[in-house]
Design a protein around this motif. Structure first.
Motif, PDB file in Angstrom:
ATOM      1  N   UNK A 323       0.851  -1.202   0.000  1.00 47.84           N
ATOM      2  CA  UNK A 323       0.000   0.000   0.000  1.00 47.84           C
ATOM      3  C   UNK A 323       0.890   1.257   0.000  1.00 47.84           C
ATOM      4  N   UNK A 324       1.981   1.183   0.749  1.00 49.59           N
ATOM      5  CA  UNK A 324       2.916   2.311   0.833  1.00 49.59           C
ATOM      6  C   UNK A 324       3.493   2.636  -0.554  1.00 49.59           C
ATOM      7  N   UNK A 325       3.885   1.588  -1.264  1.00 46.16           N
ATOM      8  CA  UNK A 325       4.467   1.772  -2.595  1.00 46.16           C
ATOM      9  C   UNK A 325       3.404   2.320  -3.566  1.00 46.16           C
ATOM     10  N   UNK A 326       2.185   1.813  -3.426  1.00 46.79           N
ATOM     11  CA  UNK A 326       1.081   2.266  -4.270  1.00 46.79           C
ATOM     12  C   UNK A 326       0.806   3.753  -4.047  1.00 46.79           C
ATOM     13  N   UNK A 327       0.793   4.166  -2.780  1.00 45.78           N
ATOM     14  CA  UNK A 327       0.541   5.590  -2.456  1.00 45.78           C
ATOM     15  C   UNK A 327       1.660   6.463  -3.005  1.00 45.78           C
ATOM     16  N   UNK A 328       2.884   5.942  -2.908  1.00 41.14           N
ATOM     17  CA  UNK A 328       4.035   6.713  -3.386  1.00 41.14           C
ATOM     18  C   UNK A 328       3.893   6.934  -4.903  1.00 41.14           C
ATOM     19  N   UNK A 333       2.736  10.337  -9.703  1.00 42.13           N
ATOM     20  CA  UNK A 333       1.959  10.624 -10.912  1.00 42.13           C
ATOM     21  C   UNK A 333       1.326  12.020 -10.786  1.00 42.13           C
ATOM     22  N   UNK A 334       0.764  12.278  -9.621  1.00 40.00           N
ATOM     23  CA  UNK A 334       0.148  13.588  -9.369  1.00 40.00           C
ATOM     24  C   UNK A 334       1.148  14.725  -9.616  1.00 40.00           C
ATOM     25  N   UNK A 335       2.346  14.546  -9.060  1.00 40.21           N
ATOM     26  CA  UNK A 335       3.376  15.588  -9.209  1.00 40.21           C
ATOM     27  C   UNK A 335       3.818  15.712 -10.663  1.00 40.21           C
ATOM     28  N   UNK A 336       3.910  14.565 -11.350  1.00 43.21           N
ATOM     29  CA  UNK A 336       4.338  14.553 -12.753  1.00 43.21           C
ATOM     30  C   UNK A 336       3.343  15.287 -13.644  1.00 43.21           C
ATOM     31  N   UNK A 337       2.052  15.138 -13.319  1.00 40.91           N
ATOM     32  CA  UNK A 337       1.026  15.808 -14.123  1.00 40.91           C
ATOM     33  C   UNK A 337       1.017  17.315 -13.816  1.00 40.91           C
ATOM     34  N   UNK A 338       1.221  17.623 -12.557  1.00 39.41           N
ATOM     35  CA  UNK A 338       1.287  19.037 -12.162  1.00 39.41           C
ATOM     36  C   UNK A 338       2.443  19.743 -12.865  1.00 39.41           C
ATOM     37  N   UNK A 339       3.513  18.977 -13.109  1.00 40.44           N
ATOM     38  CA  UNK A 339       4.717  19.568 -13.725  1.00 40.44           C
ATOM     39  C   UNK A 339       4.597  19.637 -15.248  1.00 40.44           C
ATOM     40  N   UNK A 356      -3.085  -4.326  -4.370  1.00 39.01           N
ATOM     41  CA  UNK A 356      -2.384  -3.056  -4.560  1.00 39.01           C
ATOM     42  C   UNK A 356      -2.059  -2.851  -6.042  1.00 39.01           C
ATOM     43  N   UNK A 357      -3.108  -2.738  -6.840  1.00 37.48           N
ATOM     44  CA  UNK A 357      -2.932  -2.660  -8.292  1.00 37.48           C
ATOM     45  C   UNK A 357      -2.962  -1.215  -8.787  1.00 37.48           C
ATOM     46  N   UNK A 358      -2.075  -0.918  -9.742  1.00 40.23           N
ATOM     47  CA  UNK A 358      -2.115   0.379 -10.418  1.00 40.23           C
ATOM     48  C   UNK A 358      -2.126   0.100 -11.909  1.00 40.23           C
ATOM     49  N   UNK A 359      -2.942   0.840 -12.640  1.00 38.10           N
ATOM     50  CA  UNK A 359      -3.045   0.596 -14.083  1.00 38.10           C
ATOM     51  C   UNK A 359      -1.765   1.002 -14.804  1.00 38.10           C
ATOM     52  N   UNK A 373      11.038  12.209 -14.269  1.00 37.74           N
ATOM     53  CA  UNK A 373      12.360  11.932 -14.836  1.00 37.74           C
ATOM     54  C   UNK A 373      13.485  12.075 -13.808  1.00 37.74           C
ATOM     55  N   UNK A 374      13.134  12.504 -12.598  1.00 37.40           N
ATOM     56  CA  UNK A 374      14.192  12.782 -11.620  1.00 37.40           C
ATOM     57  C   UNK A 374      14.071  12.021 -10.307  1.00 37.40           C
ATOM     58  N   UNK A 375      12.902  11.384 -10.091  1.00 36.54           N
ATOM     59  CA  UNK A 375      12.743  10.527  -8.905  1.00 36.54           C
ATOM     60  C   UNK A 375      12.450   9.141  -9.434  1.00 36.54           C
ATOM     61  N   UNK A 376      13.051   8.121  -8.837  1.00 35.41           N
ATOM     62  CA  UNK A 376      12.798   6.767  -9.329  1.00 35.41           C
ATOM     63  C   UNK A 376      11.330   6.398  -9.067  1.00 35.41           C
ATOM     64  N   UNK A 377      10.587   6.061 -10.140  1.00 37.21           N
ATOM     65  CA  UNK A 377       9.185   5.658  -9.987  1.00 37.21           C
ATOM     66  C   UNK A 377       9.136   4.141 -10.099  1.00 37.21           C
TER      67      UNK A 377
END
Ligand code: NAD
Length: 489
Positions: A323-328, A333-339, A356-359, A373-377
């Motif tokens: 769950x922690x990894x999913x939230x991260x 993604x939120x930050x990437x879209x904001x940028x 804990x699935x993400x599309x 591009x600057x934080x490991x996703x």
């Protein structure tokens, strides 16, 4: 309940504490594992130290037989081990079966390489001298392993380390200890104490293992942040370290790439293991002239990827580890879209699934300062950018603190060789991303670490060189004291 493996005995932790291992697909508890601490670490290191005295003397050919037997035992139990690996990690069963075979192949490889040579004969500088090197094991090696490839990354350490004459204490990640403990049954074939396994958290078990005075070397795979801490601690005793750390690897699709190949290749390189691969293609750069068509096909292909139960043999992508990894990943993604990134597909938890699935997600217009591009996703997020010229593509690829791997698609030998020479990366894949070869050294440049696993270098990582100088005529040397007998030129 699972048990620790110390001195070839299966035992409880002295702490009597345990923690549950959760199936990331169903969120059900699979088993309880011991939560060790420094006292268990001490037991395991003592067993390893004791065992090393004899193990280092075992002839290479005998070690080779044992390593081949371990490989065979792993193959015999492959279905059971693979099933556990899938249950605890969410890795699709088909990938887990592949992994188990690669693990067995790694033990076979080091069975042979380990008995091949122990050093070189050197040309002497004077008559009746003999010079040679012998390579010796370090002693006790701590093998600290991350959650994403628990067995494979364990075998890349344990097989060469013991082939070189070391003994080891393995610490799997707290999320994925069960397949390691199941596989440890193959280590019962070895003399007492050659391989030991302790389980628990990084703080309670990993840290005391790194600090233990009788641990001579640390072979660590994991995040750059934890790796830096381990390096600092190791410095106190000048312990040897091999660090395999994080990365944000580039994949470049040049103008002449065959999109029939490059599109599914790039998707596999990004979404494999739900994007939780150190060498995942986390930055995708596409030549501007073909970018429209590439992205259109990439989105179509992403829509066909089957997300779901990893035990189903038709599933391509399973859940994230926690769950922690999913939230991260959601935050990233939120930050990437904001940028400024543009979401073309996905961007949310997979609907209708409990775990804990993400599309698998496609985001374009990702610029160089975008956090994507600057934080490991560590999730299934394809972040795509474009470039105009070969120079620009190479410059963007190099614009990173990391340098684990890099992949390109091109039919041009000239472009491929130039990119290979100029891009900083420990592995460079041309038209076939993320493939490994037991004989090919694997490791990072820049902040992705140092030292290599696999290949001959992966064996040498676990041995140190002694230079031996022998004069087979015992004679007094003309250059010794007193100097008064020598003339000053
Ligand atoms: P992590 O660094 O959180 O944990 C890795 C291991 O270190 C775990 O066993 C953990 O319990 C242990 N650990 C944590 N803190 C510790 C401490 N203070 N002292 C000793 N041990 C400690 O990494 P993770 O989340 O399990 O794995 C993902 C990371 O690993 C990513 O950054 C990924 O890129 C990297 N990775 C690198 C490679 C490579 O070959 N370069 C391969 C796989 C994963």
């Amino acid at each position: 309940m699972a048990q620790l493996f110390i001195g070839n005995e299966w035992c409880e932790s002295l702490t009597r504490r345990t923690h549950p291992v959760i199936n990331p697909s169903t969120l059900e508890k699979i088993d309880q594992v011991p939560e060790s601490d420094s006292k268990d670490v001490d037991r395991a290191v003592t067993a390893a130290k004791q065992a090393q005295k004899e193990w280092k003397k075992i002839p290479g050919v005998e070690k080779a037989h044992l390593l081949h037997e371990i490989a065979q035992k792993i193959r015999n139990d492959n279905k059971e081990i693979a099933k556990l690996l899938t249950l605890e990690s969410g890795k699709p069963l088909i990938e887990s079966l592949d992994c188990v075979e690669w693990v067995a192949a790694c033990f076979d490889y080091y069975a042979e390489i380990g008995r091949h040579e122990r050093g070189f004969s050197l040309p002497p500088v004077a008559p009746h001298q003999v010079n040679f090197t012998i390579k010796e094991p370090y002693g006790v090696v701590a093998c600290i392993v991350p959650f994403n490839f628990p067995l494979l990354l364990m075998s890349w350490k344990v097989a060469p380390a013991i082939a070189a004459g070391n003994t080891v204490v393995v610490k799997p990640a707290e999320q994925t200890p069960l397949s390691t403990l199941r596989m440890a049954r193959a280590f019962e074939l070895l003399p007492v104490g050659v391989v030991n396994v302790v389980t628990g958290t990084g703080e309670e078990v990993g840290d005391p293992l790194v600090r233990h005075p009788d641990v001579d070397m640390i072979a660590f795979t994991g995040s750059t942040e934890v790796g830096k801490g381990i390096m600092r601690l190791a410095a106190d005793r000048v312990k040897k370290v091999n660090l395999e750390l994080g990365s944000i690897d580039p994949l470049i699709v040049f103008e002449d790439a065959d999109l029939e190949v490059a599109v599914p290749g790039a998707a596999w390189a990004r979404y494999l293991n739900a994007g939780q691969v150190c060498t995942s293609s986390k930055r995708i750069y596409v030549a501007e002239s073909i970018a429209g068509e590439f992205v259109r096909r990439f989105v179509e292909h992403t829509k066909t990827i089957r997300v779901g139960d990893p035990m189903n043999p038709e599933t391509d992508v399973g859940p994230l580890i926690s769950e922690e990894q999913l939230r991260k990943v959601e935050k990233q993604v939120e930050k990437g879209l904001k940028a400024g990134g543009e979401l073309l597909y996905g961007g949310k938890r997979a609907p209708g699934l409990k775990g804990w699935y993400y599309l698998p997600t496609v985001i374009t217009k990702v610029k160089r300062d975008n956090p994507l591009f600057n934080e490991e996703v560590f999730g299934p997020i394809a972040a795509i950018s474009t470039f105009k010229t070969e120079d620009e593509a190479i410059e963007e690829a190099n614009n990173s603190l990391y340098g684990l791997g890099a992949s390109i698609y091109t039919g041009s030998l000239k472009t491929a060789m130039r990119a290979m020479e100029e891009i900083k990366a420990g592995s460079f894949w041309i038209n076939d991303p993320l493939s490994d070869n037991d004989a090919g050294p694997f490791g990072g440049m820049r902040q992705s670490g140092f030292g290599r696993e696999l290949g001959l270098e992966g064996l040498d990582a676990f041995r140190e060189t002694k230079h031996v100088h022998l004069d087979y005529v015992m004679e007094r040397k003309s250059y010794w004291f007193p100097y008064k007998n020598r003339s000053v030129p």
